[in-house]
Design an enzyme around this catalytic site. Sequence first.
Site, short mmCIF file in Angstrom:
data_model
loop_
_atom_site.label_atom_id
_atom_site.label_comp_id
_atom_site.label_asym_id
_atom_site.label_seq_id
_atom_site.Cartn_x
_atom_site.Cartn_y
_atom_site.Cartn_z
N GLY A 59 0.82 -1.20 0.00
CA GLY A 59 0.00 0.00 0.00
C GLY A 59 0.85 1.24 0.00
N VAL A 66 4.45 0.91 1.60
CA VAL A 66 4.77 -0.26 2.41
C VAL A 66 4.90 -1.46 1.47
CG1 VAL A 66 4.03 -1.76 4.29
CG2 VAL A 66 3.53 0.69 4.38
N ASP A 176 -0.90 10.30 16.19
CA ASP A 176 -1.71 9.97 15.02
C ASP A 176 -2.49 8.69 15.28
OD1 ASP A 176 -2.76 10.42 12.51
OD2 ASP A 176 -1.18 9.33 11.47
#
Length: 464
Positions: A59, A66, A176
Site C-alpha cells: 500500500g 509499504v 496519530d
Amino acid sequence: MRRTVTETDPSLMNTVPHAEADTTPAPSPAPAPAQAAAKFDALVGTTLAERYEIVRRIGEGGMGAVYEARHSIIGKRVAIKVLLEKFLENEELIARLLQEARLASSIGHQNIVDVTDFGTTRDGRAFVVMEFLEGEPLSELIMRDAPLPVERSLAIVKQVASALGAAHDKGIVHRDVKPENVYLVRRGDLDFVKVVDFGVSKAVRSQEEAGSEWQRLTRTGAVLGTPLFMSPEQAGGSEDIDHRADIWATALILYECLTGELPFRGNNYLGVIAQIQNKDVQPPSALRPELGIPEAVDRMVMHGLEKDRTRRYQHMTAFEQDVDRLLAGDVDVALDGGAESGSAPRSRSRWPWHLAVAAVFALGIGSAAMLARGSKEIPAAKALTAPAVAPAKPGLGAPAPANLEPARSAAESPSISPSDRVRRPIKGHPVRPQVVVEEAPPPAKKTKADDKIAPSPYTAPKVP
C-alpha cells in the site's frame, strides 16, 4: 476518480498484478504522476541492505509506501516502509525518522509493531523494517461490523491503551492514533492488537503541515481520517502536544467502536476542525439509545473526551484501569471525573451522598458495638448484687411488708448468726427485700460443725 482510488487503496493494489501495470502499453505518453509511480514501483524485485528482497507493494500513504519483503538469509517475511521521494533531500527529517524508529523499537511491548531494522536505499531514501502482520486494520472492522459489542470494543481499546501507555512511559507520543493505525491480528477467537506507524507521524507531521501536503487523503480518496481524531489542542494549532492527545484519540476510537459513528461530521477539513473545537460531544448512549450502552461506559468515554485536557484522563494508565474495571463489571468508574462535554454532571452530585451513607454506616457499627459490650457487663453485675426493690414513697398508699420483726442489734440477739442478720437500709440507696427471722430455739452444745457459717446470698462468692 476510480483510478485515484486504485492507486491509493492497498486492498485494491493487492488485486492488480504489478507486472501488468509495468507492461501494459499506453496509447499516449504517460503523464508525470504515472512516471513517478513507475519509478517508485521499481523497488519491487530489488534487494535492500543486501538482505531484504522486495516481493510486492502492499500500500501507499501520504508519507511512503509499504512493501512485503523476505529476508534473503533466514527467509522471514517482513514489512518495509520506504519514504517517498519528496523527502529524499530532507536529511533532518530522515534523521528524526530513524531516531523515532529506535525509540519505538526500545519500547518492547507486545501490542506495538516490532521494528527490527532501518536504513536507507541506494538513492538515499530512508526505510524501516517491521514485522509482517496478517489481519486487518480496525477501520475495516468498524466499516463492516460496527457497532461492535461493548465487551469486544473494551477489549480492543484496552490493548491500544496498554501499548500507548508503555510508549508514554518512554517519553514517546504517537500523535496519530486512529483506527487505520490499529491492526487486528486474529489469535483464535480473540482480537490481538498491534499499534503501527508508531512515532513516524510525529516526526513527519511538523514538516508536512508547513507545506502543501499537510492535508492528506485516506486510501479511498476522501478527506483523510486523521483530522477526525485530532484533539482540540491539535485542532487549535498548539505546538505543546503531549500524551493527553493520544488519550483523546483512544477514547474517540472507543466511541466509534460502540456506535459505528463519530461525533464530528463535516464536508471539509475546516468544518471538522471547527466542530472538534466548539461542538459538544453527545454521549454514545444518547447517539444510539437503542444499543443499551451502559452509563458507566458513557462516563468513561466522556471523561476521555474532555475538551480541556486538564480535566481529561491525565495518564493512559488511569484510562486502561477504568477499562479493566468495566470488563470486570464495576459500574463506578470515572465518578471523580467531570463529563461536561455533552453529558450531565452526574458524578459530582453523588460524592456527598456516598459520604453520608458511609458516615451513617460507621455510626451504626459503633452503636452496635457499644450495646453489645454493655449487654455482656450487665449479667455480671446482677450476679454480685441482690435484686433491688424501689422504696415505697409516703402518701401513695403502699402496703407495709407483713410478718416482719423489728431489726435487733447483735448484742440483743446473740443467738442470731451473721448470715441471718437483716441489714439496715442506707439513706439514698434502695431497700433490699426484708427477711423474716424466726427466733431460734435455745442453743445446744456447740460442736465444730456449728462453727461453719453458711454462705450469705448477699455476698459475692470468693474466687479461688
